[in-house]
Scaffold this motif. Structure first.
Motif, PDB file in Angstrom:
ATOM      1  N   ASP A  22       3.566  40.062   6.619  1.00 35.88           N
ATOM      2  CA  ASP A  22       2.758  40.093   7.850  1.00 35.88           C
ATOM      3  C   ASP A  22       3.474  39.346   8.966  1.00 35.88           C
ATOM      4  OD1 ASP A  22       0.740  41.535   6.598  1.00 35.88           O
ATOM      5  OD2 ASP A  22      -0.403  39.740   6.066  1.00 35.88           O
ATOM      6  N   GLY A  23       4.094  38.216   8.617  1.00 34.51           N
ATOM      7  CA  GLY A  23       4.845  37.448   9.616  1.00 34.51           C
ATOM      8  C   GLY A  23       6.037  38.226  10.148  1.00 34.51           C
ATOM      9  N   ILE A  24       6.771  38.884   9.245  1.00 36.58           N
ATOM     10  CA  ILE A  24       7.918  39.699   9.668  1.00 36.58           C
ATOM     11  C   ILE A  24       7.442  40.887  10.500  1.00 36.58           C
ATOM     12  CG2 ILE A  24       9.869  41.106   8.886  1.00 36.58           C
ATOM     13  CD1 ILE A  24      10.230  38.104   8.405  1.00 36.58           C
ATOM     14  N   ARG A  25       6.313  41.471  10.125  1.00 33.82           N
ATOM     15  CA  ARG A  25       5.746  42.589  10.893  1.00 33.82           C
ATOM     16  C   ARG A  25       5.467  42.156  12.342  1.00 33.82           C
ATOM     17  NH1 ARG A  25       2.148  43.997   7.559  1.00 33.82           N
ATOM     18  NH2 ARG A  25       3.109  45.894   6.761  1.00 33.82           N
ATOM     19  N   LEU A  26       4.896  40.964  12.504  1.00 34.04           N
ATOM     20  CA  LEU A  26       4.650  40.433  13.852  1.00 34.04           C
ATOM     21  C   LEU A  26       5.957  40.314  14.632  1.00 34.04           C
ATOM     22  CD1 LEU A  26       2.165  37.415  13.579  1.00 34.04           C
ATOM     23  CD2 LEU A  26       1.866  39.481  14.927  1.00 34.04           C
ATOM     24  N   PHE A  27       6.987  39.796  13.956  1.00 28.96           N
ATOM     25  CA  PHE A  27       8.276  39.598  14.596  1.00 28.96           C
ATOM     26  C   PHE A  27       8.899  40.932  15.003  1.00 28.96           C
ATOM     27  CE2 PHE A  27      12.905  38.394  14.254  1.00 28.96           C
ATOM     28  CZ  PHE A  27      12.916  37.596  15.384  1.00 28.96           C
ATOM     29  N   LEU A  28       8.857  41.926  14.101  1.00 33.18           N
ATOM     30  CA  LEU A  28       9.406  43.254  14.413  1.00 33.18           C
ATOM     31  C   LEU A  28       8.655  43.900  15.572  1.00 33.18           C
ATOM     32  CD1 LEU A  28      10.055  44.736  10.843  1.00 33.18           C
ATOM     33  CD2 LEU A  28      11.744  43.807  12.454  1.00 33.18           C
ATOM     34  N   ARG A  29       7.352  43.720  15.587  1.00 34.31           N
ATOM     35  CA  ARG A  29       6.546  44.281  16.669  1.00 34.31           C
ATOM     36  C   ARG A  29       6.919  43.633  18.005  1.00 34.31           C
ATOM     37  NH1 ARG A  29       1.179  44.283  14.458  1.00 34.31           N
ATOM     38  NH2 ARG A  29       2.059  45.978  13.241  1.00 34.31           N
ATOM     39  N   TYR A  30       7.157  42.330  17.973  1.00 34.09           N
ATOM     40  CA  TYR A  30       7.575  41.625  19.192  1.00 34.09           C
ATOM     41  C   TYR A  30       8.899  42.202  19.702  1.00 34.09           C
ATOM     42  CZ  TYR A  30       9.630  38.203  22.260  1.00 34.09           C
ATOM     43  OH  TYR A  30      10.248  37.621  23.340  1.00 34.09           O
ATOM     44  N   VAL A  31       9.867  42.374  18.791  1.00 32.04           N
ATOM     45  CA  VAL A  31      11.172  42.910  19.183  1.00 32.04           C
ATOM     46  C   VAL A  31      11.009  44.324  19.735  1.00 32.04           C
ATOM     47  CG1 VAL A  31      13.441  43.638  18.326  1.00 32.04           C
ATOM     48  CG2 VAL A  31      12.476  41.441  17.610  1.00 32.04           C
ATOM     49  N   ARG A  32      10.204  45.149  19.070  1.00 31.00           N
ATOM     50  CA  ARG A  32       9.999  46.521  19.545  1.00 31.00           C
ATOM     51  C   ARG A  32       9.361  46.524  20.941  1.00 31.00           C
ATOM     52  NH1 ARG A  32       5.356  48.979  16.790  1.00 31.00           N
ATOM     53  NH2 ARG A  32       4.368  47.902  18.504  1.00 31.00           N
ATOM     54  N   ASP A  33       8.329  45.701  21.124  1.00 28.99           N
ATOM     55  CA  ASP A  33       7.621  45.665  22.408  1.00 28.99           C
ATOM     56  C   ASP A  33       8.480  45.092  23.528  1.00 28.99           C
ATOM     57  OD1 ASP A  33       5.461  46.736  21.079  1.00 28.99           O
ATOM     58  OD2 ASP A  33       4.320  44.861  21.003  1.00 28.99           O
ATOM     59  N   ASN A  34       9.490  44.314  23.175  1.00 33.43           N
ATOM     60  CA  ASN A  34      10.359  43.670  24.166  1.00 33.43           C
ATOM     61  C   ASN A  34      11.809  44.146  24.032  1.00 33.43           C
ATOM     62  OD1 ASN A  34       8.646  41.401  25.560  1.00 33.43           O
ATOM     63  ND2 ASN A  34       8.075  41.413  23.400  1.00 33.43           N
ATOM     64  N   ALA A  35      11.982  45.365  23.536  1.00 34.73           N
ATOM     65  CA  ALA A  35      13.323  45.884  23.257  1.00 34.73           C
ATOM     66  C   ALA A  35      14.216  45.879  24.500  1.00 34.73           C
ATOM     67  CB  ALA A  35      13.237  47.297  22.675  1.00 34.73           C
ATOM     68  N   ALA A  36      13.691  46.287  25.637  1.00 36.23           N
ATOM     69  CA  ALA A  36      14.509  46.345  26.858  1.00 36.23           C
ATOM     70  C   ALA A  36      14.973  44.949  27.261  1.00 36.23           C
ATOM     71  CB  ALA A  36      13.722  46.993  27.998  1.00 36.23           C
ATOM     72  N   VAL A  37      14.099  43.967  27.132  1.00 31.77           N
ATOM     73  CA  VAL A  37      14.442  42.583  27.477  1.00 31.77           C
ATOM     74  C   VAL A  37      15.490  42.057  26.507  1.00 31.77           C
ATOM     75  CG1 VAL A  37      13.516  40.231  27.612  1.00 31.77           C
ATOM     76  CG2 VAL A  37      12.207  42.132  28.551  1.00 31.77           C
ATOM     77  N   CYS A  38      15.303  42.339  25.220  1.00 26.01           N
ATOM     78  CA  CYS A  38      16.256  41.875  24.205  1.00 26.01           C
ATOM     79  C   CYS A  38      17.626  42.514  24.410  1.00 26.01           C
ATOM     80  CB  CYS A  38      15.727  42.174  22.805  1.00 26.01           C
ATOM     81  SG  CYS A  38      14.265  41.198  22.344  1.00 26.01           S
ATOM     82  N   ARG A  39      17.652  43.797  24.713  1.00 27.06           N
ATOM     83  CA  ARG A  39      18.940  44.482  24.947  1.00 27.06           C
ATOM     84  C   ARG A  39      19.630  43.921  26.187  1.00 27.06           C
ATOM     85  NH1 ARG A  39      16.089  49.447  23.688  1.00 27.06           N
ATOM     86  NH2 ARG A  39      16.471  49.915  21.505  1.00 27.06           N
ATOM     87  N   SER A  40      18.852  43.649  27.224  1.00 27.80           N
ATOM     88  CA  SER A  40      19.424  43.069  28.435  1.00 27.80           C
ATOM     89  C   SER A  40      20.028  41.706  28.132  1.00 27.80           C
ATOM     90  CB  SER A  40      18.342  42.940  29.522  1.00 27.80           C
ATOM     91  OG  SER A  40      18.863  42.304  30.664  1.00 27.80           O
TER      92      SER A  40
END
Length: 199
Positions: A80-98
């Motif tokens: 569940d914790g990893i799922r939260l983390f993956l969801r955060y990365v997915r929702d902020n993918a453009a920011v993370c890529r930048s």
């Protein structure tokens, strides 16, 4: 409104502005003036709160990691914790890529590692329970799993999140389930063996 609350809101406003701009362009092309204009503030207000854009980005990731940590308190399993983390990365993918394009993969990976290590350590402590485990080994396990997971998430992000989250979680479950408990059991047996031979 108290000064500290006003300061926090102003920081959150600048963080939201930075994320909005990062979704459109690389971090190194964003100016403080753009953030100030978007927030309706002047440059001096920005410098009152942050040294530079990288300081703002670091604060933003830290705050969002704290939010994830609070959400993870209600998680029942490490998945569940990893799922939260993956969801955060997915929702902020453009920011993370930048951030990757401007800071490099290693910088963002280090941020992921530092911020998510708290979550991993909390799960390891829960699984450890009452067992006596050397602190150094607990530190090692936290680092080991976080290096693996942060590297995996970075690859996933850079490949355009080509594997669905649930598939990735399933693979992690197949790979990691039971390994935490076995590691603690083995180190405890080793400690007992060492104590017996010294007696």
């Amino acid at each position: 409104m108290k000064q500290e609350e006003l300061s926090r809101r102003r920081k959150e406003q600048m963080a939201a502005s930075l994320k909005k701009l990062m979704a459109r362009k690389p971090l190194h092309k964003i100016t403080i003036q753009e953030i100030a204009d978007d927030c309706g503030i002047n440059r001096y207000t920005f410098y009152y709160h942050f040294q530079d854009i990288y300081d703002l980005l670091s604060w933003t990731f830290r705050q969002e990691a704290l939010s994830l940590i609070h959400q993870s308190d209600s998680c029942l399993t490490w998945e569940d914790g990893i799922r939260l983390f993956l969801r955060y990365v997915r929702d902020n993918a453009a920011v993370c890529r930048s951030a990757i394009n401007s800071l490099g993969q290693e910088s963002l990976r280090r941020m992921f590692h530092e911020e998510a290590a708290y979550l991993m350590r909390a799960y390891l402590l829960e699984i450890k329970g009452e067992r006596q485990v050397p602190e150094g080994y607990l530190d090692f396990l936290t680092d080991f799993y976080m290096e693996a997971l942060s590297g995996l998430v970075m690859q996933w992000l850079q490949r355009g999140m080509d594997v669905p989250e649930e598939t990735l979680l399933h693979y992690l479950h197949l790979t990691l389930e039971g390994t935490f408990d076995q590691a603690f059991r083995r180190v405890q047996e080793e400690e007992r063996g060492a104590a017996a031979s010294n007696a």
